[in-house]
Design a protein around this motif. Structure first.
Motif, PDB file in Angstrom:
ATOM      1  N   VAL A  57       0.853  -1.193   0.000  1.00 30.88           N
ATOM      2  CA  VAL A  57       0.000   0.000   0.000  1.00 30.88           C
ATOM      3  C   VAL A  57       0.890   1.243   0.000  1.00 30.88           C
ATOM      4  CG1 VAL A  57      -1.723   1.325   1.280  1.00 30.88           C
ATOM      5  CG2 VAL A  57      -1.849  -1.181   1.224  1.00 30.88           C
ATOM      6  N   VAL A  58       0.658   2.145  -0.968  1.00 32.94           N
ATOM      7  CA  VAL A  58       1.475   3.366  -1.054  1.00 32.94           C
ATOM      8  C   VAL A  58       0.638   4.636  -0.966  1.00 32.94           C
ATOM      9  CG1 VAL A  58       3.315   2.248  -2.359  1.00 32.94           C
ATOM     10  CG2 VAL A  58       1.438   3.350  -3.600  1.00 32.94           C
ATOM     11  N   GLY A  59      -0.694   4.514  -0.898  1.00 34.03           N
ATOM     12  CA  GLY A  59      -1.517   5.712  -0.789  1.00 34.03           C
ATOM     13  C   GLY A  59      -2.989   5.360  -0.662  1.00 34.03           C
ATOM     14  N   LYS A  60      -3.772   6.323  -0.146  1.00 36.98           N
ATOM     15  CA  LYS A  60      -5.208   6.130   0.011  1.00 36.98           C
ATOM     16  C   LYS A  60      -5.931   7.419  -0.370  1.00 36.98           C
ATOM     17  CE  LYS A  60      -5.051   4.778   4.419  1.00 36.98           C
ATOM     18  NZ  LYS A  60      -5.489   4.201   5.713  1.00 36.98           N
ATOM     19  N   ASP A  61      -6.911   7.277  -1.256  1.00 40.21           N
ATOM     20  CA  ASP A  61      -7.807   8.387  -1.576  1.00 40.21           C
ATOM     21  C   ASP A  61      -9.137   8.055  -0.908  1.00 40.21           C
ATOM     22  OD1 ASP A  61      -9.610  10.206  -2.669  1.00 40.21           O
ATOM     23  OD2 ASP A  61      -8.570  10.286  -4.592  1.00 40.21           O
ATOM     24  N   VAL A  62      -9.331   8.588   0.295  1.00 42.17           N
ATOM     25  CA  VAL A  62     -10.499   8.220   1.090  1.00 42.17           C
ATOM     26  C   VAL A  62     -11.786   8.710   0.434  1.00 42.17           C
ATOM     27  CG1 VAL A  62     -11.596   8.440   3.353  1.00 42.17           C
ATOM     28  CG2 VAL A  62      -9.115   8.254   3.186  1.00 42.17           C
ATOM     29  N   ALA A  63     -11.762   9.913  -0.120  1.00 45.00           N
ATOM     30  CA  ALA A  63     -12.976  10.485  -0.712  1.00 45.00           C
ATOM     31  C   ALA A  63     -13.498   9.615  -1.853  1.00 45.00           C
ATOM     32  CB  ALA A  63     -12.698  11.900  -1.201  1.00 45.00           C
ATOM     33  N   ARG A  64     -12.587   9.056  -2.646  1.00 47.47           N
ATOM     34  CA  ARG A  64     -12.991   8.217  -3.787  1.00 47.47           C
ATOM     35  C   ARG A  64     -12.876   6.721  -3.485  1.00 47.47           C
ATOM     36  NH1 ARG A  64     -10.172   9.625  -9.125  1.00 47.47           N
ATOM     37  NH2 ARG A  64      -8.265   9.633  -7.861  1.00 47.47           N
ATOM     38  N   ASN A  65     -12.486   6.388  -2.246  1.00 49.21           N
ATOM     39  CA  ASN A  65     -12.388   4.990  -1.820  1.00 49.21           C
ATOM     40  C   ASN A  65     -11.435   4.192  -2.720  1.00 49.21           C
ATOM     41  OD1 ASN A  65     -13.048   2.889  -0.016  1.00 49.21           O
ATOM     42  ND2 ASN A  65     -14.607   2.082  -1.404  1.00 49.21           N
ATOM     43  N   ILE A  66     -10.300   4.802  -3.058  1.00 53.34           N
ATOM     44  CA  ILE A  66      -9.300   4.153  -3.904  1.00 53.34           C
ATOM     45  C   ILE A  66      -8.062   3.847  -3.077  1.00 53.34           C
ATOM     46  CG2 ILE A  66      -7.758   4.415  -5.897  1.00 53.34           C
ATOM     47  CD1 ILE A  66      -9.871   6.293  -7.106  1.00 53.34           C
ATOM     48  N   LEU A  67      -7.577   2.623  -3.187  1.00 55.26           N
ATOM     49  CA  LEU A  67      -6.346   2.199  -2.527  1.00 55.26           C
ATOM     50  C   LEU A  67      -5.251   2.111  -3.584  1.00 55.26           C
ATOM     51  CD1 LEU A  67      -5.415   1.140   0.339  1.00 55.26           C
ATOM     52  CD2 LEU A  67      -5.680  -1.156  -0.627  1.00 55.26           C
ATOM     53  N   TYR A  68      -4.117   2.768  -3.323  1.00 57.32           N
ATOM     54  CA  TYR A  68      -3.003   2.757  -4.271  1.00 57.32           C
ATOM     55  C   TYR A  68      -1.923   1.795  -3.802  1.00 57.32           C
ATOM     56  CZ  TYR A  68      -4.905   6.752  -6.770  1.00 57.32           C
ATOM     57  OH  TYR A  68      -5.702   7.573  -7.525  1.00 57.32           O
ATOM     58  N   VAL A  69      -1.399   1.006  -4.726  1.00 59.69           N
ATOM     59  CA  VAL A  69      -0.361   0.030  -4.411  1.00 59.69           C
ATOM     60  C   VAL A  69       0.772   0.131  -5.428  1.00 59.69           C
ATOM     61  CG1 VAL A  69      -1.996  -1.580  -3.346  1.00 59.69           C
ATOM     62  CG2 VAL A  69      -1.453  -1.804  -5.790  1.00 59.69           C
ATOM     63  N   ASP A  70       1.927  -0.355  -5.010  1.00 57.42           N
ATOM     64  CA  ASP A  70       3.083  -0.428  -5.903  1.00 57.42           C
ATOM     65  C   ASP A  70       3.898  -1.649  -5.514  1.00 57.42           C
ATOM     66  OD1 ASP A  70       4.749   0.356  -7.992  1.00 57.42           O
ATOM     67  OD2 ASP A  70       5.980   1.654  -6.711  1.00 57.42           O
ATOM     68  N   GLN A  71       4.743  -2.094  -6.413  1.00 56.11           N
ATOM     69  CA  GLN A  71       5.586  -3.253  -6.140  1.00 56.11           C
ATOM     70  C   GLN A  71       6.935  -2.808  -5.579  1.00 56.11           C
ATOM     71  OE1 GLN A  71       4.917  -5.132 -10.142  1.00 56.11           O
ATOM     72  NE2 GLN A  71       4.604  -6.978  -8.907  1.00 56.11           N
ATOM     73  N   GLY A  72       7.422  -3.566  -4.595  1.00 58.37           N
ATOM     74  CA  GLY A  72       8.712  -3.263  -4.004  1.00 58.37           C
ATOM     75  C   GLY A  72       8.584  -2.693  -2.609  1.00 58.37           C
ATOM     76  N   HIS A  73       9.280  -3.308  -1.663  1.00 58.84           N
ATOM     77  CA  HIS A  73       9.255  -2.867  -0.272  1.00 58.84           C
ATOM     78  C   HIS A  73       9.694  -1.423  -0.131  1.00 58.84           C
ATOM     79  CE1 HIS A  73      11.037  -2.369   3.786  1.00 58.84           C
ATOM     80  NE2 HIS A  73      10.070  -3.178   4.177  1.00 58.84           N
ATOM     81  N   ASP A  74      10.663  -1.003  -0.937  1.00 54.24           N
ATOM     82  CA  ASP A  74      11.199   0.355  -0.849  1.00 54.24           C
ATOM     83  C   ASP A  74      10.762   1.225  -2.019  1.00 54.24           C
ATOM     84  OD1 ASP A  74      12.624  -0.116   1.573  1.00 54.24           O
ATOM     85  OD2 ASP A  74      14.133  -1.208   0.434  1.00 54.24           O
ATOM     86  N   SER A  75       9.537   1.035  -2.456  1.00 54.64           N
ATOM     87  CA  SER A  75       8.980   1.842  -3.536  1.00 54.64           C
ATOM     88  C   SER A  75       9.187   3.329  -3.274  1.00 54.64           C
ATOM     89  CB  SER A  75       7.477   1.574  -3.674  1.00 54.64           C
ATOM     90  OG  SER A  75       6.832   2.565  -4.448  1.00 54.64           O
ATOM     91  N   ALA A  76       9.499   4.073  -4.345  1.00 52.18           N
ATOM     92  CA  ALA A  76       9.681   5.527  -4.213  1.00 52.18           C
ATOM     93  C   ALA A  76       8.417   6.196  -3.702  1.00 52.18           C
ATOM     94  CB  ALA A  76      10.077   6.119  -5.564  1.00 52.18           C
ATOM     95  N   TYR A  77       7.258   5.566  -3.914  1.00 54.66           N
ATOM     96  CA  TYR A  77       5.996   6.157  -3.476  1.00 54.66           C
ATOM     97  C   TYR A  77       5.787   6.038  -1.965  1.00 54.66           C
ATOM     98  CZ  TYR A  77       4.824   6.705  -8.356  1.00 54.66           C
ATOM     99  OH  TYR A  77       4.843   7.095  -9.681  1.00 54.66           O
ATOM    100  N   LEU A  78       6.636   5.287  -1.294  1.00 58.27           N
ATOM    101  CA  LEU A  78       6.563   5.184   0.169  1.00 58.27           C
ATOM    102  C   LEU A  78       7.561   6.097   0.865  1.00 58.27           C
ATOM    103  CD1 LEU A  78       6.129   1.336   0.803  1.00 58.27           C
ATOM    104  CD2 LEU A  78       4.503   3.153   1.363  1.00 58.27           C
ATOM    105  N   GLN A  79       8.371   6.810   0.095  1.00 59.10           N
ATOM    106  CA  GLN A  79       9.465   7.579   0.685  1.00 59.10           C
ATOM    107  C   GLN A  79       9.074   9.051   0.897  1.00 59.10           C
ATOM    108  OE1 GLN A  79      12.135   5.712   1.546  1.00 59.10           O
ATOM    109  NE2 GLN A  79      11.054   4.004   0.578  1.00 59.10           N
ATOM    110  N   SER A  80       9.518   9.598   2.010  1.00 60.42           N
ATOM    111  CA  SER A  80       9.356  11.034   2.273  1.00 60.42           C
ATOM    112  C   SER A  80      10.517  11.496   3.140  1.00 60.42           C
ATOM    113  CB  SER A  80       8.023  11.324   2.976  1.00 60.42           C
ATOM    114  OG  SER A  80       7.971  10.660   4.234  1.00 60.42           O
ATOM    115  N   ASN A  81      10.829  12.776   3.087  1.00 58.42           N
ATOM    116  CA  ASN A  81      11.874  13.317   3.968  1.00 58.42           C
ATOM    117  C   ASN A  81      11.401  14.545   4.739  1.00 58.42           C
ATOM    118  OD1 ASN A  81      11.833  15.292   2.030  1.00 58.42           O
ATOM    119  ND2 ASN A  81      13.930  14.980   1.322  1.00 58.42           N
ATOM    120  N   TRP A  82      10.071  14.759   4.714  1.00 60.44           N
ATOM    121  CA  TRP A  82       9.482  15.905   5.419  1.00 60.44           C
ATOM    122  C   TRP A  82       8.105  15.497   5.935  1.00 60.44           C
ATOM    123  CZ3 TRP A  82       4.796  18.170   4.175  1.00 60.44           C
ATOM    124  CH2 TRP A  82       4.476  19.359   4.858  1.00 60.44           C
TER     125      TRP A  82
END
Length: 373
Positions: free
Chosen positions: A257-282
């Motif tokens: 799981v890499v993101g959630k759009d609660v208003a539209r009930n959409i779950l976002y996923v990507d492959q890879g434990h260290d997906s760039a979509y899971l990374q943040s520095n702030w």
């Protein structure tokens, strides 16, 4: 029955058992108090009665009075209703933090004072001391068991009235002490997970309060991959329970799981434990709770944890005029999750913490998080 100086929260586990033992060995007038924080729902998963029996046995072995208080209604109003509201909003709350603030160091402290005690003690792996006229919350000596993360909402009044008798011990030492003292809890398995869920399936439990609402699972490019039973059942970085089979044209690698759009009930996923979509520095936090009552400066460097048992992460903190924080990390962080707790440290000292409001992870920015400065 004599009035106790200290009331120990006895949970029926080995940690609180040894906390009580150590105070008794110091010759202090001690009593034990068992808190029931969740009413038995008939599921067969509530261990409260078994734990209560163990707590009674420990108090009997130590020769100290046993008291019982039912805080289940206070827990429901102060912890569980917030837990449900956060999940319904698509966030991932931490009920242990609220339980400590709203029940164990509020209602329990009040109950202890009603019994005539001046202080309380618990079996948390943490330490408290006084330095330059203020009370400090310090990490437990056993870094793998340190629980200061869950205690970061405590303030000067609570710390002044609190003892952590086992905070200087390693877990292996503690079990040996319990065994040598003949405490029946010496080999009892540590409790894990969320107390009111127990061993049952998390999604099944949550579904009793937040009914399933099926929606799409998409990849970051908005291609539909599968369906899900409700975005609030999932958290960032989660792999289990997605039930995504082989996807044509995609490698046979696990999805996260890499993101959630609660208003539209959409779950976002990507492959890879260290997906760039899971990374943040702030991240930006909600208003910060400072254990000392005030921040050390309006901008400073320290270390942080955004989840329990995470290694210390160096960061720069800027305190905003409204009490919220902007936190910049020295390196990328994986799956920093809104609703969870940011806890700041200066070495062994816990400075305080706040709920994470937003990050600059790629999908979160796309879905409306405030821009990072």
């Amino acid at each position: 029955m004599s009035t106790p100086d200290i009331v120990v929260g006895v949970s029926g586990g080995v940690d609180s058992s040894v906390a009580a033992l150590m105070l008794v060995q110091q010759g202090l007038p001690v009593a034990g108090l068992f808190m029931q924080n969740w009413a038995d729902d008939g599921s067969g998963h509530c261990r409260a009665e078994d734990d209560r029996r163990d707590a009674v046995a420990v108090c009997g072995r130590l020769g100290i009075p046993f008291h019982f208080r039912d805080f289940s209604s206070e827990y429901w109003e102060g912890v569980f209703e917030h837990f449900l509201a956060e999940y319904a909003a698509g966030r991932t709350p931490n009920p242990d933090v609220l339980c400590n603030r709203e029940v164990k160091f509020k209602h329990f402290l009040e109950a202890a004072r009603d019994l005539g005690a001046e202080r309380i003690a618990t079996g948390h792996y943490a330490q408290v001391d006084q330095h330059r006229g203020r009370w400090r919350l310090l990490r437990g000596a056993d870094r793998g068991k340190d629980q200061s993360y869950f205690l970061h909402q405590l303030g000067q009044e609570q710390l002044a009235a609190t003892l952590f008798p086992i905070g200087h011990l390693e877990k292996s030492q503690l079990r040996r002490i319990a065994r040598d003292a003949g405490l029946q809890t010496h080999a009892k398995k540590d409790s894990t997970g969320i107390c009111f869920i127990g061993e049952r399936d998390f999604r099944e439990f949550l579904g009793q309060y937040l009914p399933a609402r099926r929606g799409e699972i998409r990849d970051p490019d908005d291609q539909v991959i599968a369906t899900h039973p409700g975005v609030f059942y999932f958290t960032l970085g989660q792999r289990e329970g997605l039930n995504i089979g082989g996807v044509r044209g995609r490698p046979a690698a696990p999805w996260f799981v890499v993101g959630k759009d609660v208003a539209r009930n959409i779950l976002y996923v990507d492959q890879g434990h260290d997906s760039a979509y899971l990374q943040s520095n702030w991240l930006r936090s909600e208003p910060m709770h400072w254990i000392s009552g005030a921040p050390p400066a309006t901008e400073f460097e320290c270390s942080a944890q955004t989840r329990y048992r995470q290694p210390d992460e160096p960061c720069t903190v800027r305190v905003r005029d409204d009490g919220t924080l902007d936190v910049h990390f020295a390196g990328p962080q994986r799956a920093v999750t809104p609703g969870q707790s940011l806890v700041l440290y200066d070495g062994m000292e816990c400075l305080g913490g706040a709920v994470i409001a937003a990050t600059n992870a790629p999908l979160e920015r796309r879905l409306g998080a405030p821009p990072s400065p």
